[in-house]
Design an enzyme around this catalytic site. Structure first.
Site, PDB file in Angstrom:
ATOM      1  N   ASP A 453       0.951  -1.154  -0.024  1.00  0.00           N
ATOM      2  CA  ASP A 453       0.168   0.017  -0.168  1.00  0.00           C
ATOM      3  C   ASP A 453       0.898   1.236  -0.005  1.00  0.00           C
ATOM      4  OD1 ASP A 453      -2.582   1.777   0.469  1.00  0.00           O
ATOM      5  OD2 ASP A 453      -1.607   1.649   2.465  1.00  0.00           O
ATOM      6  N   ASP A 650      -6.704  -1.298   5.658  1.00  0.00           N
ATOM      7  CA  ASP A 650      -6.322  -2.529   4.721  1.00  0.00           C
ATOM      8  C   ASP A 650      -6.782  -3.899   4.880  1.00  0.00           C
ATOM      9  OD1 ASP A 650      -5.013  -0.505   2.811  1.00  0.00           O
ATOM     10  OD2 ASP A 650      -3.516  -0.612   4.166  1.00  0.00           O
TER      11      ASP A 650
END
Length: 749
Positions: A453, A650
């Site tokens: 990410d 996430d």
């Protein structure tokens, strides 16, 4: 019954092979969904399927343990905790009983063969799943091994006498009974329980076989060497256990709480949320909280692996497990002891052995078949050659077969493999890496694709002004006008401009303030109309503006419809990100990928700066899951795909990847829940350390497997052809185990 876990502590469990048998039999009980016995911490964790009551499962499990290992004492961990808490309540002065009544009451409630005061002296280890074996830290004493010593002296005397006399034979028999009496007795008891193929039975048959063929000195010597080897093996295992579990010695034993304006020392478990505690220099922080008074440097190494102390001051969060190095801190407690960071970490590491690695599963299964195969091979070796070969002696082939029996115990493998995995997990935690199971530790070694990410992982996740581009206005003046104009907005972009300006702002000087959604702000300041916002804002009011290629969000400023420049606000790239990507490539990761919801220009610029191979931008959280699935599907190699995120937003992607890694997740419930691995340092380079730990651990495990099996096979072959004797056979059993156990502890470093 609810499906809550049952935790039983098995005090005195020293046989890893027996531990495997206990685990197998408990798994077969009605009402048990899954049972895992952590040999390193002597903890049996049972997950029920809801069909049986907790007490019924505990009774049945205890029956199995008592049948297989009568010397082992079994404690319900929850009961031990309650009793320890009860003692602590008395120490806090909140017990309603008088001192003598209290003491008697506690001693009556202790039904484990120890007093509660003994429990309390070990409460630190017991509360966190450390072994109850009280011999862990005790040296090998003369008193405990008196029978072995007397037997050894008689054996030496017998050797010095005439070998063929009845007195000498009698002395050999007496020394044998003194040295190996317990082994013989245990073997007989186990046969009565239907447990034939264990080490006691094999050693009994092998040494009695030596007596049968007239090899009295060899029979006694082998039993003596075996017992001494077992003694050293037990010491090595206990020393290793202690080394591993000492890593988890990160909870505070007490807390200084302020009650009725008086400071008192109490157990951290008895402190409520919002109470005030004081942490003095040199003390460990007992509970998570917010600093309301004081300033200090704290040692965070126990949790994060960081060696450099961190400065912490009023208003900041502080976590249980940190060590206060200098100043006095007053802290408002924000989480109960059970929910504190240190408790969650201890629980996580303790439960890591529940998820067994493929190597451990293989060894458990292998051990189940290995011993019977070797035993039947020994029978064949004793019977077939004398019948088939001319001039062959039955005694000679029986002697060779007995060597097979001694070598046939797989203890070296069933002890060293789980110990090595747990040591690897413990060693990783020392570096600030929490691995949720042996299966994840083993999987980490085979990484071929790492998906990152962007925000909070490769970048700091903190917006900051990186450029001020002024046109026909002083730079400081442009920043002042922008900061005052944005002073009524709570948007992170506005707050970053205000922070960069860094001076006191009086928002009352603004008038006709209007926030235009998706565009920016329009306001009057000191008689001038200010327009501040994105390119859409400039186009809305037909103001010509300069296009900027910088990374980040561009805030344009116009005064009285005249363009005065722009301010670039960007999320800074972490200093370690580029080095982390480089290091991953060096250890064999073939592809690195970055996923982000940011725009394409910013994403590609960040990717190029840190040398990421592929980048996918403008993704929603759901799109990230699909992209990871696509990457896994297109992964042609046998390597794993891991996703590294900040662990808060996430969770779906962390769950979908082969291995989910949450970074900078210390104190974050979401990170610890969603991820398979938690990197407590906010540093992507920690991922490289995690992979290196996994590879080192796996290497050591296979060293043990190859070494143990190699020595055993060589000794069996040499024994079969008449070269190896019983001494070599015993070394191939207990000697190899000791070496494998010592080798396993290298995973800690």
């Amino acid at each position: 019954m609810d499906k809550k876990e049952i935790k039983l502590i098995l005090s005195g469990l020293t046989c890893a092979n027996c531990a495997n048998k206990i685990e197998t039999k408990v798994n077969n009980l009605d009402g048990v969904k899954e049972a895992n016995l952590n040999f390193t911490t002597s903890t049996l964790i049972i997950e029920g399927d809801g069909s049986k009551e907790k007490n019924e499962i505990i009774i049945n499990a205890k029956e199995i343990i008592n049948k297989l290992e009568p010397e082992v004492k079994v404690y319900d961990k929850d009961e031990v905790k309650m009793e320890i808490k009860s003692i602590n309540t008395c120490k806090d002065g909140s017990c309603s009983l008088k001192n003598q009544d209290c003491k008697e009451s506690h001693n009556q409630r202790s039904n484990h063969g120890h007093t509660l005061h003994e429990h309390h002296s070990h409460s630190h280890e017991e509360t966190h799943g450390h072994s109850h074996d009280h011999s862990h830290s005790e040296p090998i004493t003369l008193k405990d091994n008196l029978r072995l010593i007397i037997g050894a002296i008689i054996f030496v005397v017998a050797i010095l006498l005439n070998r063929d006399s009845k007195l000498t034979i009698g002395l050999f028999v007496l020394s044998y009974l003194l040295i190996g009496g317990n082994v013989l007795l245990t073997a007989i008891k186990n046969i009565g329980r239907g447990e034939v193929f264990d080490e006691n039975f094999l050693m009994s048959v092998a040494t009695l076989g030596a007596f049968f063929i007239g090899e009295y000195p060899e029979g006694v010597a082998v039993m003596l060497f075996y017992e001494i080897g077992e003694l050293f093996q037990s010491y090595a295992v206990n020393k290793s256990r202690k080394s591993i579990t000492s890593l988890m010695n990160i909870r505070a034993d007490y807390a200084n709480v302020i009650r009725n304006e008086v400071e008192e020392k109490v157990n951290p478990e008895n402190i409520a949320i919002d109470e005030l505690i004081v942490v003095k220099p040199g003390e460990r922080v007992p509970l998570d909280g917010i600093i309301i008074e004081g300033k200090s440097f704290v040692d965070t190494s126990a949790l994060t692996g960081e060696s450099v102390p961190r400065e912490i001051t009023k208003g900041e969060e502080i976590l249980a497990g940190f060590i206060n190095t200098n100043g006095v801190l007053k802290i408002k407690v924000t989480k109960s002891f059970k929910e504190s960071t240190v408790s969650r970490i201890l629980e996580l590491v303790e439960n890591a052995s529940n998820k067994k690695a493929p190597t451990e599963k293989f060894i458990t299964k292998f051990a189940r078949y290995y011993t019977p195969v070797v035993v039947f091979s020994a029978i064949a070796l004793a019977v077939i050659p004398p019948l088939v070969l001319k001039d062959s002696s039955f005694n000679e082939w029986l002697s060779r077969a007995l060597i097979f029996l001694v070598v046939s115990c797989p203890c070296a493998l069933v002890v060293s493999i789980p110990l090595g995995l747990f040591a690897g997990i413990g060693g990783a935690s020392r570096k600030g890496i929490l691995v949720k199971g042996g299966n994840y530790l083993e999987a980490l070694k085979d990484i071929n694709t790492v998906v990152f990410d962007k925000t909070g992982t490769l970048t700091k996740g903190v917006f900051k002004v990186t450029e001020v581009n002024n046109i026909n206005i002083d730079k400081e003046e442009l920043l002042r006008i922008a900061a005052i104009s944005e002073s009524l907005s709570n948007h992170p972009i506005a707050q970053s401009i205000i922070m960069e300006y860094g001076k006191t702002i009086d928002s009352k000087v603004l008038s006709n303030y209007e926030e235009i959604s998706g565009h920016g702000v329009k306001t009057l300041l000191e008689g001038s109309e200010i327009l501040i916002g994105n390119y859409k804002m400039m186009e809305k009011y037909n103001i010509k503006y300069n296009k900027v290629n910088s990374i980040g969000t561009i805030v344009h400023v116009a005064i009285n419809n005249e363009y005065k420049g722009n301010i670039v606000i960007s999320d800074e790239i972490k200093e370690e990100s580029k080095e982390a990507i480089k290091a991953l490539k060096e250890i064999g990761v073939s592809e690195t990928v970055m996923l982000t919801g940011d725009n394409k220009t910013v994403a590609e610029k960040v990717a190029s700066l840190v040398n990421i191979d592929k980048v996918y931008s403008e993704l929603l959280p759901g799109d990230k899951v699909k992209k990871v699935e696509e990457i896994i599907k297109n992964n042609k190699s046998k390597g794993k795909v891991i996703f590294v995120g900040d662990g808060i937003n996430d969770a779906p992607v962390l769950a979908r990847a082969d291995i989910g890694v949450a970074m900078g997740g210390i104190g974050s419930d979401a990170a610890i829940e969603a991820a398979d691995v938690v990197l407590m340092k906010d540093n992507p380079e920690a991922l490289v350390s995690a992979i290196k730990v996994a590879r080192k651990t796996n290497k050591i495990l296979w060293q043990n497997i190859i070494f143990a099996l190699g020595i055993k096979i060589v000794v069996m072959i040499l024994g079969a052809i008449g070269i190896a004797n019983m001494w070599e056979a015993v070394f191939a059993d207990v000697g190899v185990t000791i070496i494998a156990v010592i080798n396993s502890t290298r995973c800690l470093k």
